[in-house]
Design a protein around this motif. Structure first.
Motif, PDB file in Angstrom:
ATOM      1  N   TYR B  33       0.856  -1.191   0.000  1.00 54.07           N
ATOM      2  CA  TYR B  33       0.000   0.000   0.000  1.00 54.07           C
ATOM      3  C   TYR B  33       0.892   1.242   0.000  1.00 54.07           C
ATOM      4  O   TYR B  33       2.093   1.169   0.301  1.00 54.07           O
ATOM      5  CB  TYR B  33      -0.995  -0.012   1.173  1.00 54.07           C
ATOM      6  CG  TYR B  33      -0.413   0.026   2.546  1.00 54.07           C
ATOM      7  CD1 TYR B  33      -0.057  -1.135   3.204  1.00 54.07           C
ATOM      8  CD2 TYR B  33      -0.234   1.240   3.210  1.00 54.07           C
ATOM      9  CE1 TYR B  33       0.479  -1.095   4.483  1.00 54.07           C
ATOM     10  CE2 TYR B  33       0.301   1.291   4.490  1.00 54.07           C
ATOM     11  CZ  TYR B  33       0.665   0.124   5.114  1.00 54.07           C
ATOM     12  OH  TYR B  33       1.192   0.160   6.366  1.00 54.07           O
ATOM     13  N   TRP B  70      -8.886  -3.030  -2.809  1.00 54.35           N
ATOM     14  CA  TRP B  70      -9.083  -2.420  -1.486  1.00 54.35           C
ATOM     15  C   TRP B  70      -9.182  -3.523  -0.438  1.00 54.35           C
ATOM     16  O   TRP B  70      -9.910  -4.498  -0.622  1.00 54.35           O
ATOM     17  CB  TRP B  70     -10.362  -1.576  -1.471  1.00 54.35           C
ATOM     18  CG  TRP B  70     -10.174  -0.222  -2.072  1.00 54.35           C
ATOM     19  CD1 TRP B  70     -10.437   0.130  -3.359  1.00 54.35           C
ATOM     20  CD2 TRP B  70      -9.681   0.949  -1.412  1.00 54.35           C
ATOM     21  NE1 TRP B  70     -10.130   1.457  -3.557  1.00 54.35           N
ATOM     22  CE2 TRP B  70      -9.671   1.995  -2.376  1.00 54.35           C
ATOM     23  CE3 TRP B  70      -9.251   1.237  -0.122  1.00 54.35           C
ATOM     24  CZ2 TRP B  70      -9.244   3.283  -2.083  1.00 54.35           C
ATOM     25  CZ3 TRP B  70      -8.832   2.520   0.183  1.00 54.35           C
ATOM     26  CH2 TRP B  70      -8.816   3.534  -0.794  1.00 54.35           C
ATOM     27  N   ARG B  76      -8.001   0.649   9.015  1.00 51.23           N
ATOM     28  CA  ARG B  76      -8.584   1.562   8.029  1.00 51.23           C
ATOM     29  C   ARG B  76      -8.476   0.926   6.651  1.00 51.23           C
ATOM     30  O   ARG B  76      -7.561   0.125   6.397  1.00 51.23           O
ATOM     31  CB  ARG B  76      -7.875   2.918   8.069  1.00 51.23           C
ATOM     32  CG  ARG B  76      -6.412   2.914   7.706  1.00 51.23           C
ATOM     33  CD  ARG B  76      -5.876   4.332   7.611  1.00 51.23           C
ATOM     34  NE  ARG B  76      -5.992   5.059   8.852  1.00 51.23           N
ATOM     35  CZ  ARG B  76      -5.017   5.146   9.772  1.00 51.23           C
ATOM     36  NH1 ARG B  76      -3.857   4.565   9.528  1.00 51.23           N
ATOM     37  NH2 ARG B  76      -5.182   5.802  10.875  1.00 51.23           N
ATOM     38  N   PRO B  77      -9.437   1.238   5.771  1.00 46.80           N
ATOM     39  CA  PRO B  77      -9.391   0.633   4.429  1.00 46.80           C
ATOM     40  C   PRO B  77      -8.100   1.042   3.708  1.00 46.80           C
ATOM     41  O   PRO B  77      -7.684   2.201   3.807  1.00 46.80           O
ATOM     42  CB  PRO B  77     -10.615   1.216   3.719  1.00 46.80           C
ATOM     43  CG  PRO B  77     -11.405   1.910   4.747  1.00 46.80           C
ATOM     44  CD  PRO B  77     -10.523   2.193   5.903  1.00 46.80           C
ATOM     45  N   ARG B  78      -7.493   0.074   3.021  1.00 52.95           N
ATOM     46  CA  ARG B  78      -6.231   0.382   2.330  1.00 52.95           C
ATOM     47  C   ARG B  78      -6.282  -0.147   0.903  1.00 52.95           C
ATOM     48  O   ARG B  78      -6.819  -1.214   0.629  1.00 52.95           O
ATOM     49  CB  ARG B  78      -5.059  -0.297   3.037  1.00 52.95           C
ATOM     50  CG  ARG B  78      -4.648   0.425   4.285  1.00 52.95           C
ATOM     51  CD  ARG B  78      -3.189   0.142   4.591  1.00 52.95           C
ATOM     52  NE  ARG B  78      -2.749   1.037   5.653  1.00 52.95           N
ATOM     53  CZ  ARG B  78      -2.632   0.680   6.928  1.00 52.95           C
ATOM     54  NH1 ARG B  78      -2.895  -0.555   7.292  1.00 52.95           N
ATOM     55  NH2 ARG B  78      -2.233   1.552   7.817  1.00 52.95           N
ATOM     56  N   LYS B  79      -5.658   0.630   0.038  1.00 53.36           N
ATOM     57  CA  LYS B  79      -5.594   0.193  -1.354  1.00 53.36           C
ATOM     58  C   LYS B  79      -4.227  -0.437  -1.592  1.00 53.36           C
ATOM     59  O   LYS B  79      -3.200   0.223  -1.385  1.00 53.36           O
ATOM     60  CB  LYS B  79      -5.796   1.405  -2.283  1.00 53.36           C
ATOM     61  CG  LYS B  79      -6.073   1.012  -3.711  1.00 53.36           C
ATOM     62  CD  LYS B  79      -6.393   2.228  -4.561  1.00 53.36           C
ATOM     63  CE  LYS B  79      -6.869   1.794  -5.926  1.00 53.36           C
ATOM     64  NZ  LYS B  79      -7.126   2.907  -6.814  1.00 53.36           N
TER      65      LYS B  79
END
Lengths: 345, 114
Positions: B33, B70, B76-79
């Motif tokens: 990420y 994603w 927390r959401p991560r790409k």
């Protein structure tokens, strides 16, 4: 992250995404939320993270793909030249027409026996026309920007050597330098451009310029040739026709030489002009119906009276249309001839 | 003096700009990420600004060199990004070119002897 930091982050993200195209915003917003969260953990606070990220405007600039310009360097010089010509052709005649009208008014004041009022009145009248001139120049500028923005946006590169793009460039792909007669230079277009702008300015701001002026006793009588009562219906078609002509001239200027796209553009623009011309001449009441009766009532000279009996609006429309059509064919013919004769060599 | 500094900074930025794609592609064979990439590159002496990296990742994805997904399971959401097969191919080519270029540059700079 406390609420204050959350708000700070949201402010920063908003300042970035508001500068981006709509379809990118959601994705960038999500990514920035992730990044700022991670950075805040690493740096110790959101404030420090944002300080490290720097100006949001600069951040947004990095996301913008490609150059975002209205008129690129290829057309810029032609654009600048055309703007100068068109602004001069708009401002000077408009000023002259207004000044002449004011001068006529001044002469009226002289005849009325108040010469002391002439200079201030004429000057005041001329100053009052400045906003009108400024507005006309702004419209003319806008029209030129629009034309070149369309040329830029449509990516009209007028590059005839399409095979270069497919097979890769080699020195053999170099097109011959067009002979002088195959090039379109600025001097070729200037007559057309000046005519179009002058005609446009007069039609919009001083249609009464196209009038017969005859002496009626002590005064001068002005009898308009065009039907000014219907002018609101007629003028838009005139303007569209002139805009098509101006687009054609700008296209030729941008192309710089006689080639097929120039011919196609010319034929299309002339076609539009002829259709509009047909509408103006045959479908709308262009000619002032009182033109001959009023003149006949004023003029005493028998030669002039005889001349007036020849006036035939229908015939005038037909002749004018034929003249326009002949001119359009002649222009397209010249382009075709020069294209075949010189540009193929 | 200020102008001189600006010029030097500009030239340095230009020099580094050419290496960015290769640097990023080299670190992204496995899923990564954004922020972890920033940290790794910094640790390895090739720092990259976040405002350069994120738009670059987006561009490389658009060009088909990277793919992303994603992860919403964590705090927390991560790409996450990784190289595609096409990205691997491009990376190999770039790496080869870089090695040749680095050798050539080294020879040039050695000759200069300063």
């Amino acid at each position: 992250m406390n609420p204050k930091e959350q708000e700070q982050m949201e402010r920063y993200i908003y300042q970035v995404v508001r500068r981006l195209p709509g379809k990118q915003r959601k994705e960038v917003e999500e990514q920035l939320t992730e990044l700022i969260g991670d950075m805040a953990d690493g740096e110790g606070s959101v404030e420090k993270a944002l300080a490290k990220l720097g100006d949001p405007a600069e951040f947004a600039k990095q996301y913008q793909d490609g150059e975002r310009v209205l008129i690129g360097p290829e057309f810029y010089d032609s654009f600048l030249w055309l703007v100068k010509v068109v602004l001069l052709c708009t401002a000077i005649p408009l000023f002259c027409v207004n000044a002449a009208a004011e001068a006529r008014r001044g002469m009226g004041l002289m005849e009325e026996g108040i010469p002391q009022a002439v200079v201030p009145s004429v000057l005041y009248g001329i100053v009052q026309t400045i906003p009108e001139i400024a507005a006309a120049c702004l419209c003319a500028f806008g029209a030129i920007v629009l034309i070149f923005a369309v040329l830029e946006k449509r990516g009209i590169r007028l590059d005839l050597n399409k095979e270069t793009k497919q097979a890769g460039w080699t020195p053999g792909c170099l097109p011959p330098v067009p002979p002088k007669k195959a090039r379109i230079n600025r001097a070729d277009g200037i007559v057309g451009i000046v005519f179009i702008v002058l005609f446009g300015v007069l039609l919009i701001f001083a249609p009464e310029f196209f009038s017969a002026v005859v002496r009626d006793g002590e005064e001068l009588a002005v009898v308009p040739v065009f039907n000014l009562e219907e002018w609101d219906r007629i003028l838009p078609l005139f303007i569209l026709g002139l805009a098509a002509g101006l687009f054609d001239e700008a296209f030729q200027l941008a192309a710089g030489r006689y080639c097929l796209p120039v011919l196609i553009c010319n034929v299309l623009c002339s076609g539009i002009q002829l259709v509009l011309g047909y509408g103006i001449l045959f479908a709308l009441p262009l000619w002032n119906p009182d033109f001959v009766p009023r003149l006949q009532a004023i003029v005493t000279d028998p030669d002039l009276q005889r001349f007036l009996t020849w006036w035939n609006p229908e015939l005038a429309s037909v002749l004018l249309f034929l003249l326009c059509a002949a001119f359009a064919f002649l222009e397209a013919g010249i382009i075709l001839y020069r294209m075949l004769r010189y540009a193929k060599k | 003096m200020g102008e001189e500094k600006n010029l030097q900074e500009g030239l340095l930025q230009e020099l580094r700009r050419g290496t960015l794609v290769l640097s990023v592609l080299s670190q992204i064979r496995e899923e990564r990420y954004g922020y972890s990439l920033i940290q790794t590159l910094e640790e390895k002496g090739v720092p990259i600004d976040p405002n350069t990296l994120y738009p670059l990742l987006r561009r490389l994805e658009k060009q088909g060199l990277l793919e992303s997904c994603w992860e919403t399971g964590g705090a927390r959401p991560r790409k996450y990004y990784r190289r595609t097969a096409y990205g691997d191919e491009v990376y190999k080519q770039l790496k080869k070119q870089w090695e040749e270029l680095a050798q050539g540059m080294e020879r040039l700079l050695r000759e200069d002897g300063e």
